[in-house]
Motif scaffolding. Structure first.
Motif, PDB file in Angstrom:
ATOM      1  N   LYS A 125       7.613  -2.564  -8.054  1.00  0.00           N
ATOM      2  CA  LYS A 125       6.590  -2.263  -7.386  1.00  0.00           C
ATOM      3  C   LYS A 125       6.583  -1.326  -6.336  1.00  0.00           C
ATOM      4  N   ARG A 126       6.761  -2.011  -5.315  1.00  0.00           N
ATOM      5  CA  ARG A 126       6.066  -1.869  -3.680  1.00  0.00           C
ATOM      6  C   ARG A 126       7.118  -0.223  -4.137  1.00  0.00           C
ATOM      7  N   ASP A 154       5.914   2.581  -5.604  1.00  0.00           N
ATOM      8  CA  ASP A 154       4.595   2.861  -4.596  1.00  0.00           C
ATOM      9  C   ASP A 154       5.144   3.787  -4.213  1.00  0.00           C
ATOM     10  N   ARG A 186       5.697   7.030  -4.390  1.00  0.00           N
ATOM     11  CA  ARG A 186       4.759   7.890  -4.936  1.00  0.00           C
ATOM     12  C   ARG A 186       3.877   7.958  -4.273  1.00  0.00           C
ATOM     13  N   PHE A 245      -3.202   1.601  -5.280  1.00  0.00           N
ATOM     14  CA  PHE A 245      -1.997   1.773  -6.381  1.00  0.00           C
ATOM     15  C   PHE A 245      -1.336   0.201  -6.367  1.00  0.00           C
ATOM     16  N   ASP A 246       0.033   0.192  -6.934  1.00  0.00           N
ATOM     17  CA  ASP A 246      -0.373  -1.609  -7.855  1.00  0.00           C
ATOM     18  C   ASP A 246      -0.094  -2.464  -6.288  1.00  0.00           C
TER      19      ASP A 246
END
Length: 324
Positions: free
Chosen positions: A120-121, A124, A127, A142-143
């Protein structure tokens, strides 16, 4: 593909071992005349990723510059975007930002930052960078982090491409979908055919940069001894073990993994088959090394980033490995 698709790329990892950083100027100035097109930095516990490239951008103004890689944890998102934009503005059209999760050792043990949710990092960060490098104002949860009101004051033209370091299918697919391609390492030329389709599933023109470890001019026994130590150091790290299980090397590494876990380091090294060392470490006379590197390109690598791991002055090896 990142950069001019007609260019046949031939890259080198910098900074070079065995030469003080200021003294590398003369050799880096020579690289374009030798046929090298790229220099790619890394970042672990030696030089940072950006300074050697900034020097090379002045010393050899035609070389393409790439980071392989900058960890997505060790700089805040805004600082990472500013670092990339600065180098991209200093070398317009010649900079490629390569990012990746790095490892728990570098992130957590050396930098005191929790190594959490790496997939996820990475997503993110990609993006965020897409928006930030384009000069957009970013306010988003972001997550794995939140950015409130960041807008880069320096926007490079053109916007630098972004590549993602990837090994297994999830990250490889993300590199093709969310980034401009992938950066890979510790794989054989034949393995490229396994990983490349995941990247290209994300669209046409994706780049695949491979850092390839090269030991030119050494006899097979010496090269294999050096190679075994390198392989053992990496393949007992969980992420690389999982990568080679995915590639189908479980049987080849089973003995090494078992003996390493038992604490018998010497026997673990001896358990690594010659053929595996020969697949993962390019060695032999310079012509044989060059032919081996060509096999990576035939399999789908768009840019080999040669990493010399031999001791001594790298200058003769760099000249000997120049493309014909």
């Amino acid at each position: 593909m990142t950069g001019d698709a007609a260019v046949r790329r031939w890259g080198l990892t910098i900074p070079l071992d065995g030469i003080p950083l200021p003294d590398q100027r003369r050799l880096i100035e020579e690289l374009p005349d030798l046929g090298y097109t790229d220099v790619w930095s890394s970042e672990s516990n030696v030089a940072d990723a950006f300074t050697p490239l900034a020097l090379a951008s002045v010393w050899a103004p035609t070389l393409r510059l790439g980071t392989a890689i900058v960890p997505v944890y060790t700089r805040g998102p805004g600082t990472l975007a500013m670092s990339a934009a600065t180098l991209a503005a200093a070398a317009p059209g010649r900079f490629v930002l390569g990012v990746g999760t790095s490892s728990d050792v570098i992130v957590e043990k050396w930098n005191g930052i929790p190594f959490e949710e790496p997939f996820k990092r990475a997503r993110d960060t990609l993006r965020f960078l897409r928006s930030a490098l384009a000069g957009e104002k970013v306010s988003r949860e972001f997550d794995t982090f939140t950015v409130d009101g960041f807008r880069a004051g320096l926007v490079a033209e053109p916007t630098p491409p972004v590549l993602l370091a990837a090994l297994r299918p999830g990250m490889l697919r993300m590199a093709g979908k969310e980034a401009d391609g992938a950066i890979v390492n510790w794989l054989s030329a034949d393995d490229v055919r396994t990983v490349a389709p995941y990247v290209h599933a994300g669209g046409e023109g994706k780049e695949i940069v491979a850092r390839i470890f090269v030991l030119p001019g050494f006899d097979a026994d010496t090269a294999r001894a050096i190679g075994r130590r390198m392989i053992a150091a990496y393949m007992n790290v969980p992420v690389y073990r999982a990568f080679h299980e995915f590639l189908g090397r479980s049987d080849a590494f089973e003995g090494m993994w078992r003996l390493w876990a038992e604490g018998d380091r010497k026997a673990a090294l001896e358990a690594i088959p010659d053929r595996v060392v020969d697949e993962l470490i390019v060695h032999g006379d310079p012509d044989a090394c060059r032919e081996h590197l060509e096999r990576y390109m035939e399999a789908g690598v768009t840019t080999p980033a040669i990493a010399l791991v031999a001791p001594g002055d790298p200058s003769p090896m760099i000249r000997a490995l120049a493309p014909r």
